[in-house]
Design a protein around this motif. Structure first.
Motif, short mmCIF file in Angstrom:
data_model
loop_
_atom_site.label_atom_id
_atom_site.label_comp_id
_atom_site.label_asym_id
_atom_site.label_seq_id
_atom_site.Cartn_x
_atom_site.Cartn_y
_atom_site.Cartn_z
N MET A 163 0.85 -1.19 0.00
CA MET A 163 0.00 0.00 0.00
C MET A 163 0.89 1.24 0.00
O MET A 163 1.74 1.40 0.87
N PRO A 164 0.70 2.12 -0.97
CA PRO A 164 1.51 3.36 -0.99
C PRO A 164 1.15 4.26 0.19
O PRO A 164 0.00 4.31 0.62
N ARG A 165 2.15 4.94 0.71
CA ARG A 165 1.95 5.81 1.86
C ARG A 165 2.14 7.26 1.44
O ARG A 165 2.85 7.57 0.49
N ILE A 166 1.53 8.15 2.20
CA ILE A 166 1.62 9.58 1.94
C ILE A 166 2.94 10.09 2.48
O ILE A 166 3.40 9.68 3.55
N ASN A 167 3.54 11.03 1.76
CA ASN A 167 4.81 11.62 2.16
C ASN A 167 4.72 12.24 3.55
O ASN A 167 3.72 12.86 3.90
N ARG A 168 5.77 12.08 4.33
CA ARG A 168 5.85 12.56 5.71
C ARG A 168 5.57 14.06 5.85
O ARG A 168 5.08 14.52 6.87
N GLN A 169 5.87 14.84 4.82
CA GLN A 169 5.67 16.29 4.90
C GLN A 169 4.19 16.67 5.05
O GLN A 169 3.87 17.76 5.50
N TYR A 170 3.28 15.76 4.68
CA TYR A 170 1.84 16.02 4.79
C TYR A 170 1.24 15.48 6.08
O TYR A 170 0.03 15.43 6.23
N ARG A 171 2.07 15.10 7.03
CA ARG A 171 1.60 14.54 8.30
C ARG A 171 0.59 15.44 9.02
O ARG A 171 -0.45 14.95 9.46
N PRO A 172 0.85 16.76 9.15
CA PRO A 172 -0.14 17.61 9.84
C PRO A 172 -1.50 17.64 9.14
O PRO A 172 -2.54 17.66 9.79
N GLN A 173 -1.49 17.64 7.82
CA GLN A 173 -2.75 17.66 7.09
C GLN A 173 -3.51 16.34 7.23
O GLN A 173 -4.73 16.33 7.39
N VAL A 174 -2.79 15.23 7.19
CA VAL A 174 -3.44 13.92 7.37
C VAL A 174 -4.01 13.82 8.78
O VAL A 174 -5.14 13.36 8.98
N PHE A 175 -3.23 14.29 9.76
CA PHE A 175 -3.72 14.30 11.14
C PHE A 175 -5.00 15.12 11.24
O PHE A 175 -5.98 14.70 11.85
N GLY A 176 -5.02 16.30 10.63
CA GLY A 176 -6.21 17.16 10.66
C GLY A 176 -7.41 16.52 10.00
O GLY A 176 -8.53 16.62 10.50
N LEU A 177 -7.19 15.85 8.88
CA LEU A 177 -8.29 15.16 8.20
C LEU A 177 -8.88 14.06 9.08
O LEU A 177 -10.10 13.94 9.22
N LEU A 178 -8.00 13.25 9.67
CA LEU A 178 -8.48 12.16 10.52
C LEU A 178 -9.15 12.69 11.78
O LEU A 178 -10.21 12.19 12.18
N GLN A 179 -8.55 13.69 12.42
CA GLN A 179 -9.12 14.25 13.64
C GLN A 179 -10.49 14.87 13.36
O GLN A 179 -11.43 14.68 14.13
N SER A 180 -10.61 15.62 12.26
CA SER A 180 -11.90 16.23 11.94
C SER A 180 -12.95 15.17 11.60
O SER A 180 -14.12 15.33 11.93
#
Length: 77
Positions: free
Chosen positions: A1-18
């Motif tokens: 499974m391809p993973r999202i680049n580490r630089q987008y960690r804050p945005q992924v966190f925000g999407l999941l948290q919201s």
């Protein structure tokens, strides 16, 4: 499974948290005592609308919340 680049960690966190927060809020906001079928339809519609509304709020507020947190919480010096 391809993973999202580490630089987008804050945005992924925000999407999941919201997503999680709005799912819980939408469930609480739905009328009590509804049958499961209508409840799931009402909840999923409410959740999607709430989540789409919260994504920009969470992503735009996150840097300010982090700064405010840094002002409030003691450093590890």
């Amino acid at each position: 499974m391809p993973r999202i680049n580490r630089q987008y960690r804050p945005q992924v966190f925000g999407l999941l948290q919201s997503a999680i927060t709005s799912a819980i809020a939408a469930l609480i906001a739905n009328p009590k005592g509804m049958a499961l079928g209508p409840l799931m339809l009402s909840w999923s519609t409410t959740w999607l609308l709430t989540w789409l509304s919260m994504i920009p709020v969470v992503l735009l507020a996150a840097p300010y919340v982090r700064r405010l947190t840094d002002l409030i919480v003691q450093r590890e010096d």
